[in-house]
Enzyme design. Structure first.
Site, short mmCIF file in Angstrom:
data_model
loop_
_atom_site.label_atom_id
_atom_site.label_comp_id
_atom_site.label_asym_id
_atom_site.label_seq_id
_atom_site.Cartn_x
_atom_site.Cartn_y
_atom_site.Cartn_z
N GLY A 65 29.73 -15.21 -13.27
CA GLY A 65 29.32 -15.20 -12.17
C GLY A 65 30.44 -14.99 -11.09
O GLY A 65 31.57 -15.30 -11.55
N GLY A 67 31.71 -15.97 -7.23
CA GLY A 67 31.59 -16.66 -6.07
C GLY A 67 32.49 -16.51 -4.95
O GLY A 67 33.22 -15.30 -5.13
N MET A 69 35.07 -17.69 -4.07
CA MET A 69 36.41 -17.89 -4.36
C MET A 69 37.04 -17.85 -5.52
O MET A 69 38.06 -17.97 -6.16
CB MET A 69 37.17 -19.14 -3.46
CG MET A 69 36.95 -19.41 -2.15
SD MET A 69 37.67 -20.94 -1.78
CE MET A 69 39.49 -20.58 -1.79
N VAL A 72 33.70 -16.47 -12.75
CA VAL A 72 34.08 -17.22 -13.88
C VAL A 72 33.18 -16.32 -15.21
O VAL A 72 32.46 -15.40 -15.11
CB VAL A 72 32.83 -18.13 -14.10
CG1 VAL A 72 32.55 -19.15 -15.14
CG2 VAL A 72 33.13 -19.17 -12.59
N LYS A 87 37.47 -19.96 -15.67
CA LYS A 87 37.46 -19.87 -13.97
C LYS A 87 38.61 -19.13 -13.41
O LYS A 87 39.82 -19.74 -13.57
CB LYS A 87 36.80 -20.94 -13.53
CG LYS A 87 36.49 -20.92 -12.16
CD LYS A 87 35.92 -22.32 -11.73
CE LYS A 87 34.83 -21.93 -10.69
NZ LYS A 87 33.48 -22.56 -10.71
N ASP A 180 29.98 -31.63 -4.02
CA ASP A 180 29.28 -30.59 -4.07
C ASP A 180 28.11 -30.57 -5.03
O ASP A 180 27.78 -29.67 -5.75
CB ASP A 180 30.12 -29.19 -4.12
CG ASP A 180 29.50 -28.22 -3.69
OD1 ASP A 180 28.45 -28.06 -3.13
OD2 ASP A 180 30.01 -27.03 -4.19
#
Lengths: 437, 249
Positions: A65, A67, A69, A72, A87, A180
């Site tokens: 993925g 994102g 910032m 991954v 990451k 989060d």
């Protein structure tokens, strides 16, 4: 003539014969569309060749993925033959000079965690212009994706939340707040076990949940619904209880399929389930941190009571909270109190018999509106759900049955919070943050 | 590691941004004799002949003649020099194939058939009997030959994707799981999940994870299949939408 069969999902007439086990070709084709619009990264994504060269010890297998910032990858540690998640974090260090220090400090704290429901951090560092984390890889799906297959049963939801409580309590005991919690950060492995990912990452990346950063990306807007009110209103005061609020939102969504926004119904009105789950959910969703569950472990204790009992014993933590004096009341309370007070005064002037009512309606005793509620027997007594939680019902139900449980401090006696994870330091200023007060 | 696995690995590294597709290989080769381009085109033709056949049948062509025309058309197409004469503008293989077939049927079919009279050429192994069986169950509605073509193209694309997924499960000895997952790919009730999970001695949540994964795998395979017929893999979404529309409402 036989009526043509319709697809139960899209309602379109099904073909008389198809090559597929799944009978609706349209629904099958629909699977081809992306689940969600991929978020466009706000940084220059490294070339795959560069990543492979930078991490020779890893066999990079798959892009998992991208994102706002980071990026991954699913990779394999060649020496250990172990699957990991790599990451890569993109940081403009010139805009955030404190980043390197914060990154190391947070990553070290995360690496010290060891819990079956928390993805471990194996390694971290900086190499070739990347800040990276090598973490446990979870082969499965996230909770949002599992929900999309058709929702979870109440039993499954309770099991999920119970495991989340274990993990959160463990992390909180170690002074780490997730900040989060949302379905995308809750992974379910192939065995059906939940694991929380990205613990403390929000803090590490300096993604203070400010309004500025929230309006920036769709992803952050999605996160918004799971955030505790204080994360938005008083970000500097955020502590572990913000995670408990987010857990409440996830729990509500698991039970009802919807988010608790605006005036929402208690979960038990949306489906068949134990009415005591309403109390647990609503207690976790209290607006004021002081009025919420104080420990994730308490949520689990109450869940266990519901799970283990056939009758209706009381929920220890929710009851205790109901008895505890409250510092601040919701808007609904004050409206009721003021109305009750005025009515009381009128009646006081009118006749003697009204005096008793005036007393029960007085704002000073904190039980406005109780007269109405107590006339209705449980379980039909439904609080004003828009006000999140109404203690009067719990108080009524708890009379003399359950010992009050004193909220415990977050950390065991004598244990200090990990340096840098104190609650007053939770939010690092970012370019989008409001100036420190 | 098979070629398809290698491709799959590369695609995954690029987040599903397929870099080379069969149709792009064919187009890049142009007039040059390229074995890889010839093979790529041959695979594409093998995969997608039925939509052409059904198009001809829907136009009223008799079964035997439709089979002959399909074979003749592919014979011309696979002859690279003839292919170069066709309209080879950049674009989708699906559109190219239908345009080329129409061109072939109207201008050259009679001449070709006269030349080849007396012997049917066998370029692809067309199972006409199966094709007829399939065509027979197509609903006899107002669909145009073009609609028929697009709809069958969509169905074939999905069948191929599904076959890839089935192959994955077969190779990892998980057919028992796949057979229970397949009916859940588009729709399933809570109780269905529970029953199927129990049959496999799995917990319910783990079964739902498996459902998600089979859907995800199907998505990847479907997009890969679609990409193979495009010059620019950036058009996947658009082609997917067209194929979805072609399935009717």
């Amino acid at each position: 003539m036989k009526k043509p069969a319709l697809c139960p999902r899209c309602g379109v007439q099904l073909p008389t014969a198809t090559e597929f086990d799944s009978p609706c070709p349209r629904c099958l084709m629909q699977l081809g569309f992306e689940e969600s619009k991929p978020q466009s990264p706000q940084f220059e994504v490294p070339k795959i060749e560069e990543v492979i060269k930078t991490f020779p010890q890893l066999e990079i297998l798959e892009l998992v993925g991208t994102g706002g910032m980071g990026i991954v990858y699913h990779a394999r540690q060649k020496g250990l033959d172990r699957d990991v998640a790599l990451k890569l974090v993109s940081v403009d260090v010139t805009a955030d000079p404190a980043f390197a220090e914060r990154f190391s400090r947070e990553a070290r704290a995360l690496a010290s965690l060891s819990h079956p429901a928390i993805t471990g951090v194996f390694d971290f560092g900086q190499v070739g212009g990347f800040y990276y984390l090598i973490m446990e890889y979870v082969d499965g799906a996230n909770l949002r994706q599992v929900m999309n297959t058709g929702g979870l049963s109440t039993r499954e939801a309770m099991a999920m939340v119970s495991r989340m409580c274990d993990a959160l309590q463990y992390a909180h005991d170690n002074g780490i707040v997730h900040r989060d919690i949302k379905p995308e950060n809750l992974l379910i492995n192939r065995a059906g076990e939940l694991k929380i990912i990205d613990f403390g990452l929000a803090k590490m990346l300096g993604q203070a949940p400010t309004v500025g950063s929230l309006t920036r990306t769709d992803q952050a807007m999605g996160t918004w619904h799971y955030m505790a009110p204080e994360q938005v209103e008083r970000p500097l005061e955020v502590d572990h209880r913000a995670d408990i609020f987010s857990l409440g939102v996830v729990f509500y969504e698991l039970l009802t399929g919807e988010l608790p926004i605006g005036r929402f119904s208690p979960p038990s009105q949306r489906g068949e389930m134990d009415i005591r789950l309403d109390k647990i959910v609503m207690h976790a969703l209290e607006k004021e941190p002081a009025e919420r569950y104080q420990r994730a472990g308490q949520v689990k204790t109450d869940l266990d009571i519901v799970k283990d009992s056939r009758g209706a014993p009381q929920l220890a933590s929710a009851m205790a909270a109901a008895r505890a004096p409250k510092k601040e009341r919701g808007a609904g309370f004050w409206i009721f109190s003021v109305l009750g007070g005025c009515l009381g005064l009128l009646l006081l002037f009118g006749c003697l018999g009204a005096m008793l009512f005036a007393v029960t309606g007085s704002p000073s005793d904190g039980r406005a509106g109780q007269a109405e509620v107590t006339e209705t027997p449980e379980p039909a007594a439904v609080p004003q759900w828009g006000d999140r939680y109404d203690e009067s019902i719990l108080e009524e139900a708890s009379q003399g049955l359950v010992p009050a449980e004193t909220p415990e401090p977050l950390l065991p006696p004598g244990e200090q919070p990990i340096e840098g994870i104190e609650t007053n330091e939770l939010i690092e200023p970012t370019p989008d943050s409001p100036p420190l007060r | 590691m098979s070629e398809s696995e290698i491709n799959h690995r590369i695609d995954r590294l690029h987040g599903g941004q397929f870099r080379t597709t069969r149709w792009s290989v064919v187009q890049a080769a142009g007039r040059n004799d390229s074995p890889s381009a010839a093979e790529a085109l041959s695979v594409l033709c093998e995969s997608y002949w039925y939509p052409l056949y059904s198009y001809l049948r829907r136009r009223g062509t008799k079964a035997e003649e439709a089979a002959d025309l399909t074979q003749g058309f592919f014979a011309r197409l696979l002859d690279k020099h003839d292919l170069a004469d066709a309209d080879r503008e950049k674009g989708r293989f699906r559109a190219f194939l239908l345009t080329a077939l129409k061109h072939y049927v109207s201008n050259e079919a009679d001449r070709e058939r006269a030349e080849k009279r007396g012997g049917r050429q066998t370029i692809l192994s067309l199972d006409v009997e199966a094709a007829e069986g399939r065509f027979a169950i197509e609903p006899a509605d107002e669909r145009t030959p073009e609609d028929e073509f697009s709809r069958n193209w969509a169905m074939i694309t999905m069948e191929r994707a599904m076959e890839r997924v089935r192959e994955d499960y077969r190779r990892s000895n998980r057919m028992e799981l796949f057979e229970r997952l397949a009916p859940c790919m588009t729709h399933a009730q809570e109780t269905t999940y529970r029953t199927l999970a129990e049959e496999l001695d799995m917990n319910e949540t783990a079964f739902k994870v498996a459902v998600h994964r089979v859907r995800k795998r199907f998505r990847e395979c479907l997009r890969r299949e679609i990409a193979e017929t495009l010059t620019d893999a950036g058009e996947i979404e658009e082609e997917l939408r067209d194929l979805f529309e072609a399935l009717g409402s």
